[in-house]
Design a protein around this motif. Structure first.
Motif, PDB file in Angstrom:
ATOM      1  N   LEU A   1       1.149   7.550   6.547  1.00 36.51           N
ATOM      2  CA  LEU A   1       0.907   8.697   5.672  1.00 36.51           C
ATOM      3  C   LEU A   1       0.714   9.985   6.465  1.00 36.51           C
ATOM      4  O   LEU A   1       1.120  11.069   6.014  1.00 36.51           O
ATOM      5  CB  LEU A   1      -0.314   8.431   4.788  1.00 36.51           C
ATOM      6  N   ASP A   2       0.119   9.878   7.656  1.00 33.34           N
ATOM      7  CA  ASP A   2      -0.001  11.067   8.505  1.00 33.34           C
ATOM      8  C   ASP A   2       1.377  11.612   8.864  1.00 33.34           C
ATOM      9  O   ASP A   2       1.607  12.830   8.849  1.00 33.34           O
ATOM     10  CB  ASP A   2      -0.769  10.725   9.785  1.00 33.34           C
TER      11      ASP A   2
ATOM     12  N   ARG B   1       0.819  -1.218   0.000  1.00 29.13           N
ATOM     13  CA  ARG B   1       0.000   0.000   0.000  1.00 29.13           C
ATOM     14  C   ARG B   1       0.850   1.264   0.000  1.00 29.13           C
ATOM     15  O   ARG B   1       0.379   2.337  -0.419  1.00 29.13           O
ATOM     16  CB  ARG B   1      -0.909  -0.018   1.236  1.00 29.13           C
TER      17      ARG B   1
ATOM     18  N   ASP C   1      -5.014  -1.048   7.199  1.00 27.37           N
ATOM     19  CA  ASP C   1      -5.552   0.288   6.936  1.00 27.37           C
ATOM     20  C   ASP C   1      -5.088   1.282   7.985  1.00 27.37           C
ATOM     21  O   ASP C   1      -4.693   2.420   7.661  1.00 27.37           O
ATOM     22  CB  ASP C   1      -7.083   0.245   6.913  1.00 27.37           C
ATOM     23  N   ALA C   2      -5.142   0.886   9.249  1.00 24.91           N
ATOM     24  CA  ALA C   2      -4.728   1.782  10.329  1.00 24.91           C
ATOM     25  C   ALA C   2      -3.244   2.099  10.234  1.00 24.91           C
ATOM     26  O   ALA C   2      -2.820   3.240  10.468  1.00 24.91           O
ATOM     27  CB  ALA C   2      -5.050   1.146  11.680  1.00 24.91           C
TER      28      ALA C   2
ATOM     29  N   VAL D   1      -1.577   1.663  16.979  1.00 24.86           N
ATOM     30  CA  VAL D   1      -2.599   1.267  16.011  1.00 24.86           C
ATOM     31  C   VAL D   1      -3.052  -0.155  16.306  1.00 24.86           C
ATOM     32  O   VAL D   1      -2.325  -0.936  16.933  1.00 24.86           O
ATOM     33  CB  VAL D   1      -2.055   1.336  14.566  1.00 24.86           C
TER      34      VAL D   1
ATOM     35  N   VAL E   1      -1.393   2.082   7.480  1.00 26.85           N
ATOM     36  CA  VAL E   1      -1.204   2.971   6.322  1.00 26.85           C
ATOM     37  C   VAL E   1      -1.520   4.407   6.700  1.00 26.85           C
ATOM     38  O   VAL E   1      -0.757   5.341   6.397  1.00 26.85           O
ATOM     39  CB  VAL E   1      -2.081   2.519   5.140  1.00 26.85           C
ATOM     40  N   ASP E   2      -2.642   4.600   7.373  1.00 24.91           N
ATOM     41  CA  ASP E   2      -3.029   5.959   7.779  1.00 24.91           C
ATOM     42  C   ASP E   2      -1.966   6.584   8.678  1.00 24.91           C
ATOM     43  O   ASP E   2      -1.640   7.778   8.528  1.00 24.91           O
ATOM     44  CB  ASP E   2      -4.370   5.924   8.514  1.00 24.91           C
ATOM     45  N   ALA E   3      -1.420   5.792   9.611  1.00 22.46           N
ATOM     46  CA  ALA E   3      -0.413   6.323  10.532  1.00 22.46           C
ATOM     47  C   ALA E   3       0.847   6.739   9.785  1.00 22.46           C
ATOM     48  O   ALA E   3       1.413   7.809  10.041  1.00 22.46           O
ATOM     49  CB  ALA E   3      -0.079   5.273  11.597  1.00 22.46           C
TER      50      ALA E   3
ATOM     51  N   HIS F   1       2.973   5.717  -2.759  1.00 20.99           N
ATOM     52  CA  HIS F   1       3.270   6.966  -2.063  1.00 20.99           C
ATOM     53  C   HIS F   1       4.776   7.231  -1.968  1.00 20.99           C
ATOM     54  O   HIS F   1       5.196   8.164  -1.287  1.00 20.99           O
ATOM     55  CB  HIS F   1       2.666   6.929  -0.660  1.00 20.99           C
TER      56      HIS F   1
END
Length: 330
Positions: A270-271, A162, A263-264, A258, A266-268, A166
């Protein structure tokens, strides 16, 4: 004091054994005989200690014979595997069992009745803290340590896939259990991640420096705080972890907790990529906490003193450089 340190399952350059405990004993002027599977891991024993080679996961006969060789003239035996406690010769010096993982309370009680037991109160989880690590970057995440299904290998691979769009690369630095090696090879072959296999601790720590985040995605069945989290902190790397080390990370403000969910994670990641000030603050806080409480050289003298006491040494040898020192961890 002559100390025999023994393992039949750990890598001979295991950071806890070689770079912390043995290093501390040698620096204090003591002699060390090291029983370990050098040949199996293709490791050349370092100068400064007496090596005794033993097959990996050796059976009773060969492990017992290696242990008897290592114990010649020893004042203390420090074992890192519970299995070795069943192979102790009748005539032996005081024995210390270094408990590295959570164990059954009944087994621990039995051991305490017969031997000295070394827990985190004697050898706290620690790392070699860098003096001035670089600020976290934004192009790669790292995972230090052994790779297995329960340590989140499936989630790590899913996360790596994922993150590719990026521009974030995942680096896995550590040996893998046999059952997951095909998954790792396949992921590396298609370009999802870089898996380096086992890397000596001092080099692995340097490789982690400057990463966007250090990952610890263990399942709930894994207990005890992983040393890798302290390694990340000691190198100024923000931590992304599951509940296993949540208390430390939340208390120090050095990262993000997390669930074991891609998903969690990935969000962490990218944040953090989008917020350089935040990841820099996490790195600074983690590094400060590691230097204050978890820098191994601060704990080494008390470890040595405890080993001297358990050996019955009446006049401890004060710290001094070993005649032929092992290479140090930066």
């Amino acid at each position: 004091m002559r100390v025999c340190v023994a393992t039949i399952v750990h890598h001979p350059e295991d950071a806890r054994i070689m770079h912390r405990q043995i290093r501390a004993l040698l620096d204090a002027g003591h002699e060390v005989t090291y029983v370990a599977p050098f040949t199996h891991f293709n490791v050349t024993p370092p100068m400064g200690l007496t090596p005794v080679d033993v097959p990996y996961e050796a059976g009773v006969g060969r492990a017992g014979a290696a242990l008897r060789r290592g114990l010649r003239g020893a004042d203390l035996l420090l074992v890192h595997d519970h299995a070795l406690l069943r192979l102790l010769p009748h005539r032996r010096p005081p024995v210390v069992w270094d408990v590295r993982e959570p164990v059954n309370a009944r087994r621990l009680a039995r051991a305490e009745r017969r031997h000295n037991v070394c827990t985190s109160s004697v050898v706290p989880e620690a790392t070699m803290v860098a003096a001035a690590p670089p600020v976290p970057g934004d192009t790669r995440v790292v995972h230090l340590g052994r790779l297995s299904a329960e340590r989140g290998l499936t989630e790590l691979i899913g996360l790596a896939e994922r993150l590719v769009p990026h521009g974030i690369r995942m680096e896995l630095i550590g040996a893998a259990e046999p059952g997951v090696r095909p998954l790792l090879r396949d992921a590396q072959r298609v370009g999802l991640l870089d898996w380096y296999g086992y890397v000596p601790n001092r080099h692995a720590l340097r490789m982690a420096e400057g990463a966007l985040a250090g990952l610890s995605l263990a399942a709930g069945t894994v207990t005890g705080m992983p040393t890798k989290v302290l390694d990340y902190m000691g190198r100024g790397v923000p931590v992304i972890t599951t509940a296993q080390s949540a208390a430390l990370v939340e208390r120090t403000g050095c990262g993000i907790v997390v669930p074991l969910d891609v998903d969690a994670a990935v969000d962490a990641v990218l944040d953090l990529k989008e917020d350089p000030a935040r990841r820099s603050a996490y790195g600074v806080r983690g590094h400060a906490e590691a230097r204050l409480r978890h820098h191994w050289p601060d704990h080494a003298p008390s470890f040595v003193a405890r080993m001297e006491a358990w050996a019955g040494l009446t006049a401890p040898v004060r710290s001094r450089a070993a005649k032929a020192p092992l290479s140090r961890t930066a």
